[in-house]
Design a protein around this motif. Structure first.
Motif, PDB file in Angstrom:
ATOM      1  N   GLY A 173       0.834  -1.192   0.000  1.00 24.96           N
ATOM      2  CA  GLY A 173       0.000   0.000   0.000  1.00 24.96           C
ATOM      3  C   GLY A 173       0.866   1.238   0.000  1.00 24.96           C
ATOM      4  N   ALA A 174       0.233   2.361   0.284  1.00 28.39           N
ATOM      5  CA  ALA A 174       0.938   3.636   0.339  1.00 28.39           C
ATOM      6  C   ALA A 174       0.476   4.402   1.565  1.00 28.39           C
ATOM      7  N   LEU A 189       3.745  10.177   1.423  1.00 32.75           N
ATOM      8  CA  LEU A 189       4.568  10.558   2.564  1.00 32.75           C
ATOM      9  C   LEU A 189       5.796   9.642   2.604  1.00 32.75           C
ATOM     10  N   PRO A 190       6.871  10.033   1.934  1.00 31.13           N
ATOM     11  CA  PRO A 190       8.090   9.215   1.941  1.00 31.13           C
ATOM     12  C   PRO A 190       8.682   9.127   3.345  1.00 31.13           C
ATOM     13  N   GLY A 191       9.289   7.990   3.652  1.00 29.89           N
ATOM     14  CA  GLY A 191       9.956   7.828   4.937  1.00 29.89           C
ATOM     15  C   GLY A 191       9.031   7.633   6.108  1.00 29.89           C
ATOM     16  N   ALA A 192       7.727   7.487   5.884  1.00 30.48           N
ATOM     17  CA  ALA A 192       6.793   7.222   6.977  1.00 30.48           C
ATOM     18  C   ALA A 192       7.091   5.852   7.582  1.00 30.48           C
ATOM     19  N   THR A 193       6.887   5.715   8.883  1.00 26.73           N
ATOM     20  CA  THR A 193       7.091   4.424   9.521  1.00 26.73           C
ATOM     21  C   THR A 193       5.782   3.636   9.514  1.00 26.73           C
ATOM     22  N   VAL A 194       5.910   2.357   9.263  1.00 28.50           N
ATOM     23  CA  VAL A 194       4.773   1.436   9.263  1.00 28.50           C
ATOM     24  C   VAL A 194       5.151   0.261  10.162  1.00 28.50           C
ATOM     25  N   ASP A 195       4.577   0.242  11.342  1.00 27.95           N
ATOM     26  CA  ASP A 195       4.835  -0.804  12.337  1.00 27.95           C
ATOM     27  C   ASP A 195       3.706  -1.827  12.238  1.00 27.95           C
ATOM     28  N   HIS A 200       9.811   1.415   6.560  1.00 31.66           N
ATOM     29  CA  HIS A 200       9.760   2.826   6.154  1.00 31.66           C
ATOM     30  C   HIS A 200       9.348   2.884   4.677  1.00 31.66           C
ATOM     31  N   THR A 201       8.440   3.784   4.378  1.00 40.43           N
ATOM     32  CA  THR A 201       7.960   3.895   3.005  1.00 40.43           C
ATOM     33  C   THR A 201       9.054   4.437   2.082  1.00 40.43           C
ATOM     34  N   ASP A 202       8.934   4.090   0.787  1.00 39.79           N
ATOM     35  CA  ASP A 202       9.922   4.545  -0.184  1.00 39.79           C
ATOM     36  C   ASP A 202       9.627   5.991  -0.612  1.00 39.79           C
ATOM     37  N   ALA A 256       4.146   9.762  10.339  1.00 37.82           N
ATOM     38  CA  ALA A 256       5.003  10.600   9.505  1.00 37.82           C
ATOM     39  C   ALA A 256       5.110  11.966  10.171  1.00 37.82           C
ATOM     40  N   PRO A 257       6.265  12.610  10.108  1.00 39.96           N
ATOM     41  CA  PRO A 257       6.426  13.933  10.723  1.00 39.96           C
ATOM     42  C   PRO A 257       5.361  14.908  10.241  1.00 39.96           C
TER      43      PRO A 257
END
Length: 289
Positions: free
Chosen positions: A128-129, A138-144, A172-174, A220-221
């Motif tokens: 997903g995104a 949102l690049p670099g978002a964390t997905v736990d 972390h998202t691309d 994401a920040p």
């Protein structure tokens, strides 16, 4: 003062007038009012009140580093879901309960890694995104993420048969805000019933089962984090979750794919199951009314 059934409440409320701050005072007085109202309504005997205290004591005693019985109690009473809903962000992905098994840190993993460390059956890909509500990535978002295995158990429930971190991963998202990982389709399962919360459900004539799901925390920040689930669309108990956490927007089809080319891109073999779940994070400050 002569304390009796009609005067005790006012006396206790007055005792909180000098609380450290207004919020503390508000909460303590509200809890006291509702607790006294409950006691006057059900009029427990001394033995029943002692049983209630013993029950809460046992709930606390069952809590440890890998089990949170108070969270479980909050869940089965629907309070966790109520608080989650009240504090949700209207523009983002709907949230749901944290659950009692987010007790250890998820190991950092690379995009495309598997979180199935024991080699389950039919492979599954979740992708997903992570975006803002306008669908900007949102690049670099964390997905736990964390989940049970195909038999319905989390790693912390089976330390002798599951390696630590099985079913868990921190991604972390691309640069396009995308994420993907390999796993197995989780099973539906009963919440722990070997403690006081399990006895409560039995006494109430309620089943303890949860539909199959994968947990997510995305952040994401500059955006509000969301704690949510993906529910397997064809899972038993999706209409009667023991902790009242299912929302229609979170039910996802884990569709079977026989596309060998797509399987190769994800590092699995066909046939495999594929679930697509986009997560939308609301800006900080976006609060439910």
């Amino acid at each position: 003062m002569d304390f009796n059934e009609s005067t005790t409440l006012d006396a206790v409320l007055t005792s909180f007038e000098n609380a450290a701050d207004d919020r503390t005072k508000q909460v303590l007085q509200a809890v006291t009012r509702h607790l006294h109202e409950l006691v006057r309504e059900v009029r427990p005997s001394m033995r029943e009140w002692e049983q209630a205290i013993a029950f809460l004591t046992e709930v606390g005693n069952r809590c440890d580093d890998t089990r949170q019985e108070f969270v479980l109690l909050s869940d089965v009473l629907g309070v966790s879901m109520l608080i989650e809903t009240m504090n949700g962000a209207p523009a983002g992905t709907e949230g749901t309960v944290l659950g009692p098994f987010h007790m250890v840190d998820s190991p950092a993993r690379e995009l495309g890694d598997t979180i199935d460390l024991i080699g389950g059956g039919t492979p599954c890909v979740v992708s997903g995104a992570v975006t803002d509500p306008s669908r900007t990535p949102l690049p670099g978002a964390t997905v736990d993420v964390w989940q049970c295995n195909e038999d319905g158990f989390y790693d912390v429930q089976q330390p002798d048969t599951q390696p630590p971190g099985n079913g868990r991963g921190l991604f972390h998202t691309d640069h396009n805000g995308r994420y993907w990982f390999r796993t197995v389709v989780p099973s539906h399962y009963p919440i722990p019933t070997d403690g006081p919360v399990g006895r409560l459900l039995h006494s109430a004539g309620r089943h303890p089962n949860r539909p199959a799901h994968i947990h997510f925390i995305a952040h994401a920040p500059g955006h509000r984090s969301v704690t949510t689930h993906v529910f397997v669309a064809d899972s038993p108990y999706v209409d009667s979750d023991a902790v009242f956490a299912v929302k229609r927007s979170l039910i996802v089809d884990f569709a079977e794919s026989t596309d060998a080319g797509e399987a190769a891109r994800y590092g699995v073999t066909a046939p495999f199951r594929h679930a697509r779940f986009d997560i939308h994070l609301a800006p900080e400050g976006d609060q439910a009314p």
